[in-house]
Structure formats: structure tokens, C-alpha cells
Design a protein around this motif. Structure first.
Motif, short mmCIF file in Angstrom:
data_model
loop_
_atom_site.label_atom_id
_atom_site.label_comp_id
_atom_site.label_asym_id
_atom_site.label_seq_id
_atom_site.Cartn_x
_atom_site.Cartn_y
_atom_site.Cartn_z
N GLN A 241 0.83 -1.20 0.00
CA GLN A 241 0.00 0.00 0.00
C GLN A 241 0.87 1.26 0.00
N SER A 242 0.34 2.31 -0.62
CA SER A 242 1.01 3.61 -0.62
C SER A 242 0.06 4.64 -0.01
N LEU A 243 0.62 5.50 0.81
CA LEU A 243 -0.16 6.56 1.44
C LEU A 243 0.28 7.90 0.90
N GLY A 244 -0.69 8.67 0.43
CA GLY A 244 -0.45 10.06 0.06
C GLY A 244 -1.43 10.93 0.82
N LEU A 245 -0.95 11.73 1.74
CA LEU A 245 -1.82 12.46 2.66
C LEU A 245 -1.45 13.94 2.68
N GLY A 293 4.12 11.30 2.26
CA GLY A 293 4.05 10.05 1.51
C GLY A 293 4.68 8.92 2.31
N GLN A 294 4.15 7.72 2.16
CA GLN A 294 4.69 6.57 2.89
C GLN A 294 4.35 5.28 2.14
N GLU A 295 5.24 4.31 2.21
CA GLU A 295 5.02 3.01 1.59
C GLU A 295 4.85 1.94 2.68
N PHE A 296 3.97 0.99 2.40
CA PHE A 296 3.73 -0.14 3.30
C PHE A 296 3.94 -1.44 2.52
N PRO A 297 5.19 -1.92 2.43
CA PRO A 297 5.45 -3.15 1.67
C PRO A 297 4.72 -4.36 2.24
N ARG A 298 4.54 -4.40 3.56
CA ARG A 298 3.84 -5.50 4.22
C ARG A 298 2.70 -4.91 5.06
N PRO A 299 1.52 -4.74 4.45
CA PRO A 299 0.41 -4.11 5.18
C PRO A 299 0.06 -4.81 6.49
N SER A 300 0.30 -6.12 6.57
CA SER A 300 -0.04 -6.84 7.80
C SER A 300 0.75 -6.32 9.00
#
Length: 369
Positions: A241-245, A293-300
Motif C-alpha cells: 500500500q502507498s499513502l499520500g496524505l 508520503g509513505q510506503e507499506f510493503p507488508r500491510p499486515s
């Protein structure tokens, strides 16, 4: 023997390729229950995915506003979107122009940068071209309270309280949606903290057509002594997941932790200088804009919600994208002129040296008989 071995190798390669293709297709058609802020629930035996999500949080010290725009795809002709909120929320339609203004305000600055020696893409290092229905009015089961209902464009919005995730599950089920067990478990911390929920029924403009494209933004407002962006439900996602806030506040803001993702990065920070449009209206009383911005390679691994804090300073920041250009003189690469000129000088020097050497008189030979 050699022919048999080649056939065996080809068969193994084909098997691996087909397996990888199956995995990719599976990831595309799997129901996407999680998005950055909330959870999307399709109808039975249907799939819906959030292809893109943009959100802005506005906080003035007493009240928080979240404006969200979702771009969805899949074969579902209906879906429900569930978002937990810490206090009772009011909901209205947002202005799509808000995100256009935000993207423009936070766009990287382009600057020209010249280089002498050729880089990838410059001659001779060219490598190639870059080329419906609404929620019925039935009574809610015990444990769920319906505190508000409203129709907003294509959305049917219900504001709920729930003292038990199972009760919320029962309520959704009575309206044609099945909440997966993982989502029910993920909602428990919000139930424990006495949060409420905004449940939105999404339906396309044309009955029976699948949900697709960018939906009208939803604008939520609720009391909040500290700004928070709900992220816990994103741990249900099956793909990175990618976050753009975007965050509007009185000062530059930061996240209090990474909550299980990569280190959050600020992509823009500065005061809003526009005096027109929805961005100007939203920024009143909260004039400082921070883009994160932030990346979540492993959403779990997501461990909670994003709590936002004031940064140590209001230092502005903007991304700079350098447009590299090869330095030229009259349209000719400067490096080529330099190389050719240097070679010409060397050739001339060698020629002059050879010419002078050929004209030098030979010394007289004397000998003793």
C-alpha cells in the motif's frame, strides 16, 4: 538426450510463467477490503478495488475534517465503505477541484541543469524510446445504533455506533453485505475505544453497471483534540500500500511514528498562498500545508492509526526535479567540439613536429681512413 532435456526445461519454464501469471491475475481480481482510510466491502461474489485514493486532513486544534476521493474498479454493482471515526461525524459531498488545487500546489519544482559529458539518452548513449438502491429503513439489530441517515448524490450515508463488531456485521448483512472475519477482528480496537462509524453505500449512476472511475469526494467533520488518520484497517490489504496524505494545520505537521511502514517522507511543506477555490476555504484557520508520503510493503505490519504532531519547525520544503540538458554550442554538443578540437590540436602539433624534423639538416659525417 539433449532433445529430451530441452523439452523438459521448456516445460518447467512454461509452468513457472503460468504460475506467476496466475498469481498476478489472482491479485487483480481478489476482493479489496482495505483502503488507506477505511474498508471497502463488495456485494456477494463480487470484487471491488480502490485503484487510487487521495485524502486531506484539516485540523484547527478542536475540529478535524477529512476529505477523501476514491477511484474504484471491479465488477461490483454495489459496495459499502466503512470508516471509523473517534467522534460523531457530519458528512457532506466534497469539491473535486480541491484535489486539483492540492496537486498543483505541491507539484515538484522543475529546474534546468546542464551537463558537459553525455548521459543516458544523449547521443551516442541513446538506449531507445521511453515509451441504485439505498439502505432500507429496517431497524438496527441490538448493539448498533443508527444516529443519522442522508442521501448525498450517489451515496447513501448512515452514521452508526456499535458496541460489538458482530452487531455491525449483522447490520451490514441485513443490507446485503458480508463482512469478512478479518475485518470484524480489525474493528475490535475501535469498538474498545468507543469510536463510531460512517457507513456509505456506493452505487453507480446507472443501475446494474459496475462501480468504476473516480467517485465524488466525501467530506467528514468531527470533534478532535488531536488529529488522527485511521489506518488500522489497511493491514487487511493483500498487496503493498502507498499513502499520500495532505495535512492542513496551523503549523507544519509530522506523523508520530511509522506504524509498521517505511519511514514517512515529507514531499511538500509550506503556507497556502491561494485566495480562491475550495483549497482557500479549507485552509482558513489552518494555513500550513504538509504533504506526506509513505510506503507499506507488508500491510499486515500496520500497527495502528496515524497520529499527527506538530513538527519541530515550520521550515518550508518542496521537491526539485532537475531537467538535465546536454550543454551545446550552436546546436553541437560542447563535449564533441572539445574532443574534436583537442584531436585537431594534437594532430596539428604532431604534423608540425614531423615537418620540422624532416627539414632538420643532417649532421655531416666525418671518418678516419
Amino acid at each position: 538426450m539433449g532433445r529430451f532435456l530441452r523439452k523438459w526445461v521448456h516445460a518447467r519454464v512454461l509452468t513457472v510463467v503460468l504460475a506467476l501469471l496466475g498469481i498476478q491475475l489472482g491479485s487483480l481480481i481478489a476482493p479489496a477490503y482495505a483502503c488507506g482510510c477505511g474498508a471497502m466491502i463488495p456485494g456477494a461474489r463480487q470484487q471491488v478495488g480502490v485503484d487510487r485514493e487521495e485524502s486531506v486532513v484539516r485540523w484547527d486544534g478542536r475540529q478535524e475534517q477529512i476529505v477523501m476521493s476514491l477511484t474504484v474498479g471491479g465488477d461490483a454493482d454495489k459496495a459499502a465503505w466503512i470508516m471509523p471515526v473517534p467522534h460523531r461525524a457530519s458528512v457532506k459531498l466534497g469539491d473535486p477541484e480541491l484535489f486539483t488545487q492540492l496537486r498543483t500546489a505541491t507539484a515538484p519544482v522543475h529546474r534546468d541543469r546542464y551537463h558537459f559529458w553525455p548521459q543516458d539518452g544523449d547521443w551516442p548513449l541513446v538506449t531507445g524510446d521511453d515509451s441504485g438502491a439505498s439502505f432500507p429503513g429496517a431497524g438496527a439489530p441490538q448493539g448498533v445504533g443508527v444516529v443519522g441517515r442522508q442521501k448525498l448524490g450517489p451515496f447513501d450515508v448512515a452514521r452508526l455506533t456499535a458496541t460489538d463488531p458482530a452487531a455491525l456485521n449483522d447490520w451490514l448483512g441485513s443490507h446485503g453485505f458480508v463482512m469478512p472475519p478479518r475485518l470484524q477482528d480489525a474493528l475490535q480496537p475501535y469498538v474498545d475505544q468507543h469510536w463510531e462509524y460512517v457507513a456509505v453505500r456506493l452505487a453507480p449512476d446507472r443501475a446494474g453497471a459496475p462501480l468504476a472511475g473516480t467517485l465524488d469526494p466525501l467530506h467528514l467533520t468531527f470533534a478532535s483534540g488531536r488529529p488522527v488518520y485511521p489506518m488500522r484497517l489497511s493491514r487487511l490489504a493483500r498487496t503493498p500500500q502507498s499513502l499520500g496524505l495532505y495535512v492542513l494545520a496551523a503549523h507544519r505537521m509530522r506523523t508520530s511514528s511509522a506504524i509498521g511502514g517505511e519511514r514517512p517522507r515529507v514531499t511538500y511543506a509550506g503556507r497556502v498562498d491561494t485566495n480562491w477555490g475550495p483549497l482557500s476555504a479549507l485552509a482558513k484557520g489552518a494555513p500550513y500545508l504538509t504533504a506526506i508520503g509513505q510506503e507499506f510493503p507488508r500491510p499486515s505490519s500496520i500497527s495502528g492509526d496515524h497520529e499527527l504532531r506538530r513538527a519541530s519547525s515550520d521550515t518550508p520544503f518542496e521537491q526539485v526535479v532537475y531537467d538535465d540538458h546536454l550543454r551545446t554550442v550552436a546546436g553541437i554538443p560542447a563535449w564533441l567540439l572539445t574532443v574534436v578540437g583537442t584531436l585537431a590540436v594534437l594532430v596539428t602539433a604532431v604534423a608540425v613536429f614531423a615537418l620540422r624534423r624532416s627539414r632538420r639538416p643532417e649532421p655531416a659525417h666525418t671518418g678516419v681512413r
